[in-house]
Every structure is written in structure tokens, then in C-alpha cells.
Design a protein around this motif. Structure first.
Motif, PDB file in Angstrom:
ATOM      1  N   ARG A  50      26.847  31.744  35.162  1.00  0.00           N
ATOM      2  CA  ARG A  50      26.333  31.907  36.525  1.00  0.00           C
ATOM      3  C   ARG A  50      26.168  33.403  36.842  1.00  0.00           C
ATOM      4  NH1 ARG A  50      30.563  28.386  37.602  1.00  0.00           N
ATOM      5  NH2 ARG A  50      31.606  29.842  39.047  1.00  0.00           N
ATOM      6  N   ARG A  51      27.149  34.188  36.437  1.00  0.00           N
ATOM      7  CA  ARG A  51      27.079  35.632  36.687  1.00  0.00           C
ATOM      8  C   ARG A  51      25.883  36.246  35.952  1.00  0.00           C
ATOM      9  NH1 ARG A  51      27.789  40.271  34.405  1.00  0.00           N
ATOM     10  NH2 ARG A  51      28.663  42.043  35.545  1.00  0.00           N
ATOM     11  N   GLY A  52      25.734  35.924  34.673  1.00  0.00           N
ATOM     12  CA  GLY A  52      24.625  36.479  33.898  1.00  0.00           C
ATOM     13  C   GLY A  52      23.280  36.078  34.462  1.00  0.00           C
ATOM     14  N   ALA A  53      23.173  34.844  34.923  1.00  0.00           N
ATOM     15  CA  ALA A  53      21.915  34.381  35.508  1.00  0.00           C
ATOM     16  C   ALA A  53      21.620  35.127  36.805  1.00  0.00           C
ATOM     17  CB  ALA A  53      21.981  32.877  35.764  1.00  0.00           C
ATOM     18  N   ALA A  54      22.657  35.431  37.575  1.00  0.00           N
ATOM     19  CA  ALA A  54      22.464  36.179  38.822  1.00  0.00           C
ATOM     20  C   ALA A  54      21.939  37.584  38.534  1.00  0.00           C
ATOM     21  CB  ALA A  54      23.778  36.248  39.594  1.00  0.00           C
ATOM     22  N   VAL A  55      22.539  38.239  37.545  1.00  0.00           N
ATOM     23  CA  VAL A  55      22.068  39.579  37.172  1.00  0.00           C
ATOM     24  C   VAL A  55      20.632  39.516  36.670  1.00  0.00           C
ATOM     25  CG1 VAL A  55      22.442  41.557  35.638  1.00  0.00           C
ATOM     26  CG2 VAL A  55      24.407  40.398  36.670  1.00  0.00           C
ATOM     27  N   ALA A  56      20.313  38.489  35.877  1.00  0.00           N
ATOM     28  CA  ALA A  56      18.960  38.339  35.352  1.00  0.00           C
ATOM     29  C   ALA A  56      17.945  38.125  36.475  1.00  0.00           C
ATOM     30  CB  ALA A  56      18.911  37.175  34.368  1.00  0.00           C
ATOM     31  N   ALA A  69      32.969  30.361  44.026  1.00  0.00           N
ATOM     32  CA  ALA A  69      34.435  30.473  43.958  1.00  0.00           C
ATOM     33  C   ALA A  69      34.888  31.635  43.092  1.00  0.00           C
ATOM     34  CB  ALA A  69      35.018  29.164  43.420  1.00  0.00           C
ATOM     35  N   ASP A  70      34.045  32.092  42.156  1.00  0.00           N
ATOM     36  CA  ASP A  70      34.423  33.179  41.251  1.00  0.00           C
ATOM     37  C   ASP A  70      33.944  34.515  41.816  1.00  0.00           C
ATOM     38  OD1 ASP A  70      35.230  33.564  38.091  1.00  0.00           O
ATOM     39  OD2 ASP A  70      33.824  35.081  38.808  1.00  0.00           O
ATOM     40  N   ASP A  71      34.870  35.470  41.958  1.00  0.00           N
ATOM     41  CA  ASP A  71      34.524  36.754  42.571  1.00  0.00           C
ATOM     42  C   ASP A  71      33.530  37.550  41.749  1.00  0.00           C
ATOM     43  OD1 ASP A  71      37.658  37.634  44.262  1.00  0.00           O
ATOM     44  OD2 ASP A  71      35.916  36.487  44.892  1.00  0.00           O
ATOM     45  N   SER A  72      33.595  37.442  40.398  1.00  0.00           N
ATOM     46  CA  SER A  72      32.646  38.195  39.584  1.00  0.00           C
ATOM     47  C   SER A  72      31.221  37.697  39.808  1.00  0.00           C
ATOM     48  CB  SER A  72      33.019  38.112  38.102  1.00  0.00           C
ATOM     49  OG  SER A  72      32.793  36.809  37.593  1.00  0.00           O
ATOM     50  N   VAL A  73      31.073  36.412  40.034  1.00  0.00           N
ATOM     51  CA  VAL A  73      29.752  35.844  40.329  1.00  0.00           C
ATOM     52  C   VAL A  73      29.267  36.326  41.692  1.00  0.00           C
ATOM     53  CG1 VAL A  73      28.448  33.716  40.673  1.00  0.00           C
ATOM     54  CG2 VAL A  73      30.213  33.825  38.898  1.00  0.00           C
ATOM     55  N   VAL A  74      30.174  36.340  42.657  1.00  0.00           N
ATOM     56  CA  VAL A  74      29.821  36.799  44.010  1.00  0.00           C
ATOM     57  C   VAL A  74      29.388  38.258  43.978  1.00  0.00           C
ATOM     58  CG1 VAL A  74      30.681  37.174  46.351  1.00  0.00           C
ATOM     59  CG2 VAL A  74      31.356  35.125  45.086  1.00  0.00           C
ATOM     60  N   ARG A  75      30.127  39.089  43.237  1.00  0.00           N
ATOM     61  CA  ARG A  75      29.769  40.507  43.155  1.00  0.00           C
ATOM     62  C   ARG A  75      28.398  40.687  42.519  1.00  0.00           C
ATOM     63  NH1 ARG A  75      35.312  41.185  41.708  1.00  0.00           N
ATOM     64  NH2 ARG A  75      34.769  41.359  39.498  1.00  0.00           N
ATOM     65  N   ALA A  76      28.109  39.889  41.475  1.00  0.00           N
ATOM     66  CA  ALA A  76      26.805  39.983  40.825  1.00  0.00           C
ATOM     67  C   ALA A  76      25.693  39.548  41.774  1.00  0.00           C
ATOM     68  CB  ALA A  76      26.793  39.123  39.564  1.00  0.00           C
ATOM     69  N   ALA A  77      25.923  38.473  42.508  1.00  0.00           N
ATOM     70  CA  ALA A  77      24.910  37.993  43.446  1.00  0.00           C
ATOM     71  C   ALA A  77      24.671  39.016  44.552  1.00  0.00           C
ATOM     72  CB  ALA A  77      25.352  36.658  44.049  1.00  0.00           C
ATOM     73  N   PHE A 113      24.817  42.515  53.495  1.00  0.00           N
ATOM     74  CA  PHE A 113      25.476  41.680  54.485  1.00  0.00           C
ATOM     75  C   PHE A 113      26.797  41.115  53.953  1.00  0.00           C
ATOM     76  CE2 PHE A 113      22.132  41.976  57.479  1.00  0.00           C
ATOM     77  CZ  PHE A 113      20.926  41.949  56.786  1.00  0.00           C
ATOM     78  N   GLY A 114      27.346  41.745  52.902  1.00  0.00           N
ATOM     79  CA  GLY A 114      28.626  41.292  52.385  1.00  0.00           C
ATOM     80  C   GLY A 114      28.457  40.213  51.330  1.00  0.00           C
ATOM     81  N   PRO A 115      29.603  39.624  50.954  1.00  0.00           N
ATOM     82  CA  PRO A 115      30.947  39.807  51.514  1.00  0.00           C
ATOM     83  C   PRO A 115      31.703  40.943  50.830  1.00  0.00           C
ATOM     84  CG  PRO A 115      31.003  38.079  49.885  1.00  0.00           C
ATOM     85  CD  PRO A 115      29.571  38.545  49.959  1.00  0.00           C
ATOM     86  N   ILE A 116      32.884  41.248  51.345  1.00  0.00           N
ATOM     87  CA  ILE A 116      33.738  42.246  50.721  1.00  0.00           C
ATOM     88  C   ILE A 116      34.323  41.671  49.437  1.00  0.00           C
ATOM     89  CG2 ILE A 116      34.326  43.333  52.918  1.00  0.00           C
ATOM     90  CD1 ILE A 116      36.997  41.820  52.825  1.00  0.00           C
ATOM     91  N   SER A 117      34.793  42.541  48.560  1.00  0.00           N
ATOM     92  CA  SER A 117      35.428  42.067  47.330  1.00  0.00           C
ATOM     93  C   SER A 117      36.728  41.350  47.672  1.00  0.00           C
ATOM     94  CB  SER A 117      35.714  43.249  46.404  1.00  0.00           C
ATOM     95  OG  SER A 117      36.289  42.819  45.213  1.00  0.00           O
ATOM     96  N   GLY A 118      36.971  40.232  46.991  1.00  0.00           N
ATOM     97  CA  GLY A 118      38.189  39.468  47.254  1.00  0.00           C
ATOM     98  C   GLY A 118      38.139  38.704  48.557  1.00  0.00           C
ATOM     99  N   ALA A 119      36.949  38.427  49.049  1.00  0.00           N
ATOM    100  CA  ALA A 119      36.796  37.750  50.345  1.00  0.00           C
ATOM    101  C   ALA A 119      37.336  36.326  50.287  1.00  0.00           C
ATOM    102  CB  ALA A 119      35.330  37.729  50.751  1.00  0.00           C
TER     103      ALA A 119
END
Length: 634
Positions: A561-567, A587-595, A607-613
Motif C-alpha cells: 500500500r505504501r509503495g503504491a501511494a508513492v507511485a 491503520a499503518d503510519d508509514s502508509v499514512v505518511r506516504a499518502a 491538511f495533515g494528519p500529524i505523525s502518530g495521529a
């Protein structure tokens, strides 16, 4: 594909920064942390010596921690008439006559210079004389600067210097060298010569403190030009050509290879080189603006326009950058290496500060203050495309103790660590005349702006992992003989020489096996290999159709999911914005950060969210993104 790789590099920078201790500390939080730290230090010096003084035990620890506390308090805005500052000043002045250690001598100079009392100029000259004599033939310093100061000599110096107020020269020139200090310096030289050569044993930790002190003593009339010549020669000649770093001790020699230094040694070398750049700027200014020659037949008359015609209307020409010389190349190479090292630390999850106790110069508060001095001296907002102050200040604010102190990292103790932290947070510019000259020099403008040669061009042979590092062997269970898992196992067990080849194959080969192999590798690898596997996966997914990417955005594996978001972001297709918004609540923070990084890249908004939200914060951020996107479509 090249443009996509460039775009990925930018996204990686966003992700690295976001993946630290975001959200960043606010100015109010930083101010509160500085005040709490200063209040903690004041409690150690709130009584006068001899009246139950509870400060540092100078007999055991030396005057260095006291000097650091004083520097931190002054930088935090504590007035010079504060009781704590008065106590520290008395301690430093009294102790200065007997100091023999490089750290203590250097910090005493730095404190007295920052205090700004003209009455201390002669004491600073005396301390500088010790540094001059204590410098090795290699241009550095070790712990012991001079031999023991006899009680008779200490008493003589105190009686001779404590009441002396030196007068500054004309046009801001330094005061003349005090006669008693000059005699004392000659005696130190004679004693050194009688004892034999100064030796070659030194280290760049003692040296970086001495460098700052030597520079500061210059404006107080200390004769340090030859000392500065040796400093410049030292750091010009001992840089590791592969990494841009300097060793902790010793030199690189003719091979250009030296024992690996800690990240703090980059800073030590850059501070040493700053003195060379500053003096070069002085020489250039003098050459570009020579003093007007005076005609004896027409003596200068300040108020007579015949002799002093008014200046023309043309504005002064902007100084032109000159071709980079050997000094600039050394500095640019070091800044590049320091930036790459910072990125490596962040990718490995270590960040700039290791809360459970970083080794000397590795993720400790000693390193943070070294980094701050480099950033401030050179005027660098970012190093390695990383906002060093934002990440460092956030880590400090989040790790401060309830009593206002910082008590972890290395073996320095709470007083020293707290002082280092305050000095970092204050962005203390202790040698303003040094930073002004370094930043005035237009030659290195490209390096400061980050528009010069890229780090990999400057350091083409830089090891991607420490020379002594070993690659962990990962054995993945594979009872069904899954080809993707088998391929991932090969990658995870690969030697350094085979790793890049296998990774490239999986990135470029056809078939879902290689996609899954990269997902498994990214899941189980760590440090540099995890970052490289993630990058390869994102590059591979860039070739997928929008339909395939949307399917992967809903996959069960977080790394996919993370890799697809970056792509999605790399494809620079704003049609993927709704897909990325859906991942903001993942649910995964690394995916959220990538998105989030992808959305920022595609929209220029945040518009966020903050890390660890929390889940609620993620939902609120996703709603904000959708509201914005709906307005854009209208």
C-alpha cells in the motif's frame, strides 16, 4: 523514467522529514523548553561559592561544565547581573589562572568572550597563549594543553591581570598584547622547547573546541595567525576523500583514507575550515578595497570636497563569486558527506538524537551542538535537504525531563547535556564575526543554497554502509517453496556486492513474483536496505496502470500500500488524489505518511494528519482533504 526518479528523490526527502518526530516543535514549545532548561541550570548556581554552593565540583570535573552552563544561560537571555551568572563568572575567572586542559581553557575563553566584559581581555590573552603553545605540529590539540601551573605563577598572573582593562585599537582593531601576557607566553614556549617537541598526538574533539576559542581570542589581541594557519593546513590535508569526513585522531595520509570518524567529526572539520574561509574573505576585501593613496602635497582634509569628492551615484557592485578553490572543495565535500550521513541515520530510524544514549559524536547531544555550530556558522537552513533544526529541536523538546534537564546520551552528565541542548535550541551564534565573514563570501553561495554539485557527484566512492558493518542474515520461512519468498530471501542474504544487482533485477523484471519479492524484502529489511527496497518497489509500481495501482492501494500488505501511494505521486497524475486521500485514514503510519507526502507533492497543500495521529485525527484529516478536493473540482 529519469524524471520519475528525480521526483522520487524529492518524495523521499519529504518522507524522511515526516517520519521523524513530526509534528515539529512549535516556537512556543521551544521557548518553554529553553526556559525550563535554564531554570534547571540556575538551581546549580543559585548560591555563592563558600555558602553551601551546590554547583559543579571543579576539583573533580574541571571548570568546563560551569562554562557551558554560563554560555547556555547567557544565550537563553539570562542577564549578566543574574545571581547565577555572577557566581559562574567568579568561578571561571578564579579558575582561569590554573587551567591546563584544552577543553577547560577553550570553554573559559568562550564564556568570557560571550560575557562581553572588556576587563577580561587580558585573561583571554593569557588563556590563548596556552592554546598557542599547546597546539601540536599537526595543527591540533589533545587533552593536556600545558604542564601544571605552579601556585607562584598563578598568583603572579592573577595579581598582574585581574585589574587590567585593555583598550581596543582604532577602527575596531584588537587591543595590544599585554606585556605580562607576552612574557608569560615566551616562558611557555621556552618550557615547551626545553621539554622537547610538542608531539603529534591529538584529536579533533579537543581541536574543535580549541578552534572556536582561538578564533574568539583573535579579536582580544591574541597573536593567533600562525595558529590559524596550522588549523587550516590540518583540515585541508586530513580529509577522507571517500566520505568527506575527518578521523577522530590522526590524518588521512597520502592514500586519502583515514579511520572513520563520527558524524561530529564532520562538524569539527567544517568549523576548522570556516576559519580559513573567513580569513580568505578578509584578504579579498582588503585587496578589493585598498586604502586610498595619499598625496603628501595635498593632505587629507575630511570636510573639504576638493580633497574628498562625494561618492558617485552608482551603487556598489555586488561581489562576484570566484571559482571554487581547494578550500571550497573540501567544505563542499564535507557538507555533502554530513548530509548523506544525516539521511542514513534517519533512514535507519536513529534520527539525530539517540535517546537511549548515543556514543560520543553519534546521535548524542555533543553531536547536536556540533551540528548547530556548523549550521549557524555557514548559514545552512538544510543539510542533506533535511531541516536539521526542525528535526533536532523537536527531538529535544520531546525528550526533556520533567525537571527541565536532559540527562541521557553519552557520559557527560545532566549539566553538560542540558547546556548542549539549550545552545542548540537557541541557535547560539557564539562567533558572529566568523559566521558573518563565512556567509559574506560569495564563492560558496551555491553550496549554501543547495544548488551546487549533488552529494553523490562530490563523493562518488562513499561507502553506502560503514566499513565495519555486517549484513544480518534473514531466514524467511517458506514451507510451500513460494518463488517470491525465495527471491526475497536471496535479497536479504545478499552480500554488499550482490545486493544492488539483485535489487535492480527485481525492480525491472516482469511478473508478479518480483513485485511480491520486493514487498517481502521491504517488510523484513532495515536501515539502508529497507529504504532501497522501498525505492525499488515504488519505481517498479510506476509502470502499473491506474487500475492496478488502485487494487494495490487496498492490499493487505502495508509495504505494498505504501509503495503504491508513492507511485501514485511519482506518476504526477492528479487523478490519483482521491486514491491517496482514502489512505490518509490507513491503520499503518508509514502508509499514512506516504499518502500525505504524495498529496503534498501533487497539491502543494497540507491538511495533515500529524505523525502518530489517532484514528479520529486521521479521519478528520481525510475529511479536510476531501473538502478541499471537492472545492477544486467545482
Amino acid at each position: 523514467m529519469t524524471s520519475k526518479f528525480v521526483r522520487l528523490a524529492g518524495l523521499c526527502g519529504i518522507l524522511l522529514a515526516a517520519g521523524q518526530t513530526a509534528p515539529g516543535a512549535t516556537p512556543k514549545e521551544i521557548d518553554r523548553a529553553i526556559k525550563a532548561g535554564a531554570d534547571h541550570l540556575k538551581t546549580r548556581y543559585n548560591q555563592k561559592p563558600g555558602q553551601g554552593f551546590n554547583g559543579v565540583n571543579e576539583a573533580s570535573y574541571g571548570i568546563g561544565p560551569t562554562c557551558l552552563s554560563g554560555l547556555a544561560l547567557l544565550e537563553a537571555g539570562t542577564p549578566v547581573d543574574d545571581p547565577a551568572i555572577k557566581t559562574i563568572t567568579t568561578l571561571v575567572r578564579d579558575a582561569s589562572y590554573t587551567q591546563t586542559q584544552t577543553y577547560q581553557i577553550s570553554l573559559s575563553i568562550m564564556y568570557l568572550d560571550r560575557l562581553g566584559d572588556p576587563g577580561d581581555a587580558a585573561i583571554i590573552q593569557m588563556l590563548a597563549a596556552r592554546l598557542i603553545v599547546g597546539q601540536t605540529a599537526n595543527g591540533g590539540w589533545t587533552y593536556q594543553c600545558i604542564q601544571q601551573v605552579s601556585a607562584e605563577t598563578a598568583t603572579y598572573l592573577k595579581n598582574s591581570l585581574q585589574q587590567v582593562r585593555l583598550t581596543a585599537g582604532e577602527n575596531g582593531k584588537p587591543p595590544k598584547l599585554n606585556a605580562d601576557v607576552e612574557k608569560y607566553g615566551q616562558a611557555l614556549v621556552a618550557a615547551r622547547n626545553q621539554a622537547g617537541a610538542t608531539g603529534l598526538s591529538d584529536d579533533n574533539s579537543n581541536t574543535q573546541f580549541a578552534v572556536m576559542a582561538v578564533w574568539m581570542s583573535r579579536k582580544h589581541g591574541a597573536p593567533v595567525e600562525e595558529t590559524l594557519d596550522l588549523i587550516e593546513k590540518r583540515f585541508m590535508g586530513a580529509q577522507d576523500q571517500r566520505t568527506g569526513n575527518w578521523p577522530y585522531s590522526g590524518g588521512a595520509g597520502s592514500s586519502g583514507i583515514a579511520p572513520a570518524g563520527s558524524p561530529a567529526m564532520y562538524c569539527a572539520g567544517l568549523l576548522g575550515m570556516a576559519t580559513g574561509l573567513a580569513r580568505r574573505e578578509e584578504r579579498r576585501q582588503k585587496a578589493d578595497n585598498p586604502a586610498p593613496k595619499q598625496d603628501p602635497a595635498k593632505p587629507n582634509k575630511p570636510n573639504d570636497p576638493f580633497y574628498n569628492p562625494p561618492a558617485g551615484k552608482d551603487p556598489p557592485k555586488k561581489p562576484q563569486a570566484r571559482p571554487a578553490d581547494a578550500r571550497d572543495i573540501v567544505v563542499q565535500r564535507a557538507v555533502a558527506g554530513l548530509g548523506l550521513t544525516i539521511i542514513d541515520q534517519i533512514r535507519a530510524g536513529r534520527g539525530l538524537l539517540v535517546a537511549n544514549g548515543g556514543a560520543h559524536g553519534h546521535g548524542d547531544l555533543y553531536f547536536l551542538w556540533s551540528l548547530e555550530r556548523v549550521g549557524v556558522t555557514y548559514g545552512l537552513e538544510k543539510i542533506g535537504d533535511i531541516d536539521w533544526y526542525d528535526i533536532g529541536s523537536t527531538a529535544l523538546v520531546r525528550s526533556q525531563g520533567a525537571d527541565g534537564s536532559w540527562s541521557f546520551g553519552g557520559s557527560y552528565g545532566a549539566e553538560v547535556n542540558t547546556s548542549f541542548a539549550i545552545l542548540f535550541l537557541c541557535r547560539s551564534n557564539l562567533a558572529r564575526d566568523l559566521s558573518n565573514k563565512v556567509q559574506k563570501d560569495p564563492t560558496s553561495t551555491e553550496m549554501k543554497a543547495g544548488t551546487g554539485p549533488v552529494a553523490t557527484d562530490l563523493l562518488p566512492n562513499r561507502p553506502t554502509t560503514p566499513v565495519s558493518a555486517t549484513v544480518p542474515v534473514v531466514n524467511l520461512p517458506n514451507p510451500t517453496g513460494d518463488e517470491a519468498i525465495a527471491r526475497a530471501s536471496l535479497l536479504l542474504k545478499a552480500s554488499s556486492s550482490d545486493w544492488a544487482k539483485l535489487l535492480t533485477e527485481s525492480r525491472d523484471a516482469k511478473g508478479p513474483i518480483h513485485t511480491r519479492a520486493l514487498v517481502v524484502t521491504a517488510t523484513h529489511a532495515d536501515g539502508d536496505r529497507k529504504a532501497a527496497a522501498r525505492e525499488a518497489l515504488a519505481e517498479r509500481l510506476c509502470r502499473m496502470t491506474p487500475v492496478s495501482l488502485r487494487t494495490m492501494l487496498k492490499a493487505s500488505e502495508a509495504e505494498l500500500r505504501r509503495g503504491a501511494a508513492v507511485a501514485c505521486a511519482m506518476k504526477d497524475d492528479k487523478e490519483h488524489i482521491p486514491d491517496l486521500i482514502d489512505l490518509i485514514a490507513d491503520a499503518d503510519d508509514s502508509v499514512v505518511r506516504a499518502a500525505k507526502a504524495g498529496l503534498k507533492s501533487l497539491s502543494g497543500k497540507d491538511f495533515g494528519p500529524i505523525s502518530g495521529a489517532t484514528a479520529a485525527q486521521k479521519t478528520a484529516a481525510a475529511t479536510a482533504w476531501r473538502d478541499w478536493y471537492t472545492k477544486q473540482k467545482k
